[in-house]
Design a protein around this motif. Structure first.
Motif, PDB file in Angstrom:
ATOM      1  N   TYR A  55       0.801  -1.214   0.000  1.00 50.71           N
ATOM      2  CA  TYR A  55       0.000   0.000   0.000  1.00 50.71           C
ATOM      3  C   TYR A  55       0.841   1.275   0.000  1.00 50.71           C
ATOM      4  O   TYR A  55       0.571   2.210  -0.757  1.00 50.71           O
ATOM      5  N   GLY A  56       1.874   1.333   0.840  1.00 43.71           N
ATOM      6  CA  GLY A  56       2.649   2.557   0.999  1.00 43.71           C
ATOM      7  C   GLY A  56       3.390   2.993  -0.249  1.00 43.71           C
ATOM      8  O   GLY A  56       3.269   4.145  -0.688  1.00 43.71           O
ATOM      9  N   ILE A  57       4.172   2.094  -0.849  1.00 46.25           N
ATOM     10  CA  ILE A  57       4.981   2.453  -2.016  1.00 46.25           C
ATOM     11  C   ILE A  57       4.113   2.857  -3.212  1.00 46.25           C
ATOM     12  O   ILE A  57       4.384   3.884  -3.855  1.00 46.25           O
ATOM     13  N   PRO A  58       3.057   2.096  -3.579  1.00 49.03           N
ATOM     14  CA  PRO A  58       2.189   2.558  -4.685  1.00 49.03           C
ATOM     15  C   PRO A  58       1.571   3.930  -4.416  1.00 49.03           C
ATOM     16  O   PRO A  58       1.459   4.756  -5.328  1.00 49.03           O
ATOM     17  N   PHE A  59       1.193   4.198  -3.166  1.00 52.38           N
ATOM     18  CA  PHE A  59       0.604   5.494  -2.823  1.00 52.38           C
ATOM     19  C   PHE A  59       1.644   6.601  -2.943  1.00 52.38           C
ATOM     20  O   PHE A  59       1.324   7.720  -3.359  1.00 52.38           O
TER      21      PHE A  59
END
Length: 308
Positions: free
Chosen positions: A266-270
């Motif tokens: 979730y964090g990296i794509p966001f």
């Protein structure tokens, strides 16, 4: 259990305050140095202030690796970069009176920012970030700093203050306090995550990221309120580039970095999406309060989804 949680929370708040305040003193001295040598407002924000305001991320990341919790590093970097774009820039745009950009960041600075976000994704694709990736990221950061500092300078104005002998002393003391505060910040986070049964990655992406991004928030909001939106945006872009290349690269020299599930999924794509969104904002060279409000809404959505 409640008493232990309260104790660790107090330790976390105090140690994080020490980190943020020490970085603040460092940043003030660094800004005076930049203006003294005639660097442009954007470069002061993109290089000097960004490195100074990213010190909390750097010292907490190195402390995390030394304490065998390297998953905190990338979670903090990703969370901080998202916080910088959505929260820090959102607040800055709401505060600023001048909504026009002169520096053409879309030519070099923004492509490097977006490249750094994709670099994080590719480098951690196998869940580990080692010495080789660290050297590459530090080399990329060095090239960017060379480009930024060679940009057009401005004439020294009256607002640039003379350098005083006390500034090296302030620099040394602030670095000592940064090291001290970061050590106990990481220790308390580890204990809190165990007590609440929440992954350290989630806490690092939200609570630590927000705390270590306070210098960026204060510097950018103050600059924006004075009508210097370029310094605010330069600070965000430079801080994110330094986080992605510098913080991760330097931390990897102390040990291999690991990636937790929530940051990977979730964090990296966001972070990549937020970086691209920043590109559209800066490319227009004009912005509005509605853009700032939208960025804040996206930040709230990020935090909500991460804890959910």
């Amino acid at each position: 259990m409640a008493a232990m949680l309260a104790e660790q929370t107090v330790i976390f708040i105090i140690s994080l305050f020490v980190v943020v305040k020490s970085a603040d003193y460092f940043t003030e001295s660094a800004e005076r140095v930049g203006l003294f040598f005639g660097l442009s407002p954007f470069i002061v924000g993109a290089v000097i202030l960004s490195i100074g305001t990213s010190l909390p991320e750097l010292v907490t990341s190195i402390a995390a690796v030394l304490q065998k919790h390297s998953e905190i590093v990338i979670a903090d970097v990703v969370g901080s970069n998202i916080t910088n774009i959505l929260l820090v820039l959102g607040v800055s745009i709401l505060f600023t009176k001048n909504k026009t950009l002169k520096h053409n960041a879309a030519l070099v600075d923004l492509p490097i920012l977006i490249l750094s976000a994709f670099f994080i994704y590719l480098a951690f694709k196998n869940s580990n970030f080692g010495f080789t990736e660290g050297v590459f990221s530090l080399l990329a950061l060095f090239i960017y700093i060379l480009y930024a500092t060679s940009s057009k300078k401005i004439d020294i104005e009256e607002e640039s203050k003379k350098l005083t002998p006390k500034e090296p002393i302030i620099l040394i003391i602030s670095l000592i306090l940064l090291n001290f505060g970061s050590k106990y910040t990481i220790k308390s986070v580890i204990e809190i995550s165990k007590i609440l049964n929440i992954s350290t990655g989630v806490i690092a992406s939200t609570v630590i990221a927000l705390g270590t991004s306070l210098p960026e928030l204060l510097v950018s909001a103050t600059a924006a309120r004075k009508g210097k939106l370029e310094i605010a945006i330069g600070n965000v872009i430079g801080s994110n580039i330094f986080n992605a290349f510098g913080v991760v690269g330097l931390a990897s020299l102390f040990g291999s970095l690991k990636l937790d599930a929530s940051t990977a999924e979730y964090g990296i794509p966001f972070m990549i999406a937020s970086s691209i969104l920043l590109g559209f904002i800066v490319q227009n060279k004009e912005t509005s309060r509605w853009v700032g409000a939208a960025l804040l809404v996206f930040y709230c959505f990020f935090v909500y989804k991460l804890f959910l």
